[in-house]
Enzyme design. Structure first.
Site, PDB file in Angstrom:
ATOM      1  N   ASN A   7     -14.481  20.859  64.603  1.00 61.34           N
ATOM      2  CA  ASN A   7     -13.393  21.829  64.758  1.00 61.34           C
ATOM      3  C   ASN A   7     -13.276  22.593  63.441  1.00 61.34           C
ATOM      4  OD1 ASN A   7     -11.091  23.273  65.100  1.00 61.34           O
ATOM      5  ND2 ASN A   7      -9.718  21.533  65.367  1.00 61.34           N
ATOM      6  N   LYS A   9     -11.469  25.056  62.789  1.00 59.73           N
ATOM      7  CA  LYS A   9     -10.120  25.611  62.567  1.00 59.73           C
ATOM      8  C   LYS A   9     -10.243  27.075  62.110  1.00 59.73           C
ATOM      9  CE  LYS A   9      -8.466  20.969  61.904  1.00 59.73           C
ATOM     10  NZ  LYS A   9      -7.477  20.058  61.368  1.00 59.73           N
ATOM     11  N   HIS A  93      -4.201  20.861  70.576  1.00 57.94           N
ATOM     12  CA  HIS A  93      -4.383  20.348  69.205  1.00 57.94           C
ATOM     13  C   HIS A  93      -3.015  20.278  68.531  1.00 57.94           C
ATOM     14  CE1 HIS A  93      -5.531  20.051  65.009  1.00 57.94           C
ATOM     15  NE2 HIS A  93      -6.700  19.597  65.450  1.00 57.94           N
ATOM     16  N   GLU A  95      -2.035  21.107  65.719  1.00 62.20           N
ATOM     17  CA  GLU A  95      -1.643  22.324  65.006  1.00 62.20           C
ATOM     18  C   GLU A  95      -1.123  23.379  65.983  1.00 62.20           C
ATOM     19  OE1 GLU A  95      -5.341  22.588  62.866  1.00 62.20           O
ATOM     20  OE2 GLU A  95      -4.762  20.758  61.820  1.00 62.20           O
ATOM     21  N   GLU A 161      -5.696  12.112  68.022  1.00 68.49           N
ATOM     22  CA  GLU A 161      -5.614  12.552  66.630  1.00 68.49           C
ATOM     23  C   GLU A 161      -4.210  12.280  66.099  1.00 68.49           C
ATOM     24  OE1 GLU A 161      -8.803  15.751  65.742  1.00 68.49           O
ATOM     25  OE2 GLU A 161      -7.026  16.754  66.472  1.00 68.49           O
ATOM     26  N   GLY A 167      -6.293  16.039  58.101  1.00 69.34           N
ATOM     27  CA  GLY A 167      -6.374  16.810  56.853  1.00 69.34           C
ATOM     28  C   GLY A 167      -5.700  16.138  55.677  1.00 69.34           C
ATOM     29  N   SER A 206      -9.268  12.966  59.473  1.00 72.10           N
ATOM     30  CA  SER A 206      -9.914  12.569  58.214  1.00 72.10           C
ATOM     31  C   SER A 206     -11.199  11.767  58.416  1.00 72.10           C
ATOM     32  CB  SER A 206      -8.920  11.800  57.325  1.00 72.10           C
ATOM     33  OG  SER A 206      -7.841  12.644  56.956  1.00 72.10           O
TER      34      SER A 206
HETATM   35  P1  13P Z   1      -9.638  16.645  59.592  1.00 74.69           P
HETATM   36  O1  13P Z   1     -10.954  15.984  59.968  1.00 74.69           O
HETATM   37  O2  13P Z   1      -9.786  17.726  58.591  1.00 74.69           O
HETATM   38  O3  13P Z   1      -8.604  15.619  59.244  1.00 74.69           O
HETATM   39  O4  13P Z   1      -9.124  17.370  60.929  1.00 74.69           O
HETATM   40  C1  13P Z   1      -9.059  16.663  62.094  1.00 74.69           C
HETATM   41  C2  13P Z   1      -8.777  17.592  63.210  1.00 74.69           C
HETATM   42  O5  13P Z   1      -7.679  18.101  63.335  1.00 74.69           O
HETATM   43  C3  13P Z   1      -9.873  17.897  64.139  1.00 74.69           C
HETATM   44  O6  13P Z   1      -9.389  18.566  65.266  1.00 74.69           O
END
Ligand code: 13P
Length: 247
Positions: A7, A9, A93, A95, A161, A167, A206
């Site tokens: 992903n 982002k 997601h 976010e 997640e 993150g 992470s």
């Molecule tokens: P990170 O791997 O940067 O923690 O992000 C995870 C994520 O949100 C994947 O969709």
């Protein structure tokens, strides 16, 4: 079946995406039983689909709207995602839920719309730290999974997640992942019976090459949804290799 999805982002410009795909393809060898996917931002979907054509790596959008077309400025439809060469779409997601107000009601419509356009949805669920600390983790996940009761069964990948692990560099402990993945597996059986048992359940939050072997060893973990570490083609290749080694 294992599945590892990058992903990206809101990262990378077209030149960087081209360099990534070139480097990635040079070192990628597919293996039966393990799928790889990349979810670039919407502006790069066409380009990345073209660059990865014939490689067996699938392209996913990070979100899309449920209406087929019309006056929805700033949105893209599932058919536009399909037209851009995508195999699937990430939905719900954290976010999207926490920054942009994505709702379960919308997610029901988005799941149905994705299926109508023959896209594979990757539905993300997860609890916040406040919810975990208050002991509500499984209640939150149960509630988020209720959209699947409304939609009924269809092709799906699920991604657990934990919001506090995204993150932050703070990966969930294997015992925490095990509790949740076993719970989700059970819930899917209750919701969709035998069809629920075929759904891969990815872990995200992470993930790095250093911790991924331990995560993949947890029962009912069928791969990873990877943010930060997926922006480096060598790391992403390594993660796929780790998942391939388990099939
Ligand atoms: P990170 O791997 O940067 O923690 O992000 C995870 C994520 O949100 C994947 O969709």
């Amino acid at each position: 079946m294992k599945i590892v999805i990058a992903n990206w982002k809101m990262n990378l410009l077209s030149q960087e995406a081209a360099a990534f795909c070139q480097a990635f393809k040079a070192g990628y060898t597919p293996k039966a039983g393990c799928e790889a996917g990349i979810a670039p931002p919407a502006t790069l979907l066409h380009q990345v689909s073209a660059l990865l054509a014939g490689s067996s790596v699938q392209v996913y959008a990070q979100n899309a709207y449920f209406e087929p077309k019309g006056a929805f400025t700033g949105e893209i439809s599932m058919s536009q995602v399909k037209d851009a060469g995508c195999h699937g779409v990430i939905l719900g997601h954290s976010e999207r839920r926490h920054i942009f107000g994505e709702t379960d009601e919308n997610l029901v419509k988005k799941l149905k719309s994705a299926w109508e356009c023959e896209l594979m949805p990757v539905l993300c669920i997860g609890e916040t730290l406040t919810q975990r600390d208050a002991g509500f983790t499984l209640d939150v996940l149960h509630k988020q999974l209720e959209v699947l009761k409304v939609t009924g069964p269809g092709p799906l990948v699920l991604a657990y997640e934990p919001v506090w692990a995204i993150g932050t560099g703070r990966v969930a402990e294997p015992v925490q992942i095990e509790e949740v993945h076993a719970f989700i597996h059970d819930e899917l059986w209750h919701l969709w019976h035998d069809r629920g048992l075929d759904i891969p359940i990815q872990y995200g939050g992470s993930v790095t090459p250093e911790n991924f072997d331990g995560i993949l060893a947890v029962p009912f973990v069928s791969g990873g949804l990877v943010g930060g570490a997926s922006l480096d083609p060598a790391k992403f290749q390594k993660l796929i290799g780790q998942a391939q080694a388990t099939v």
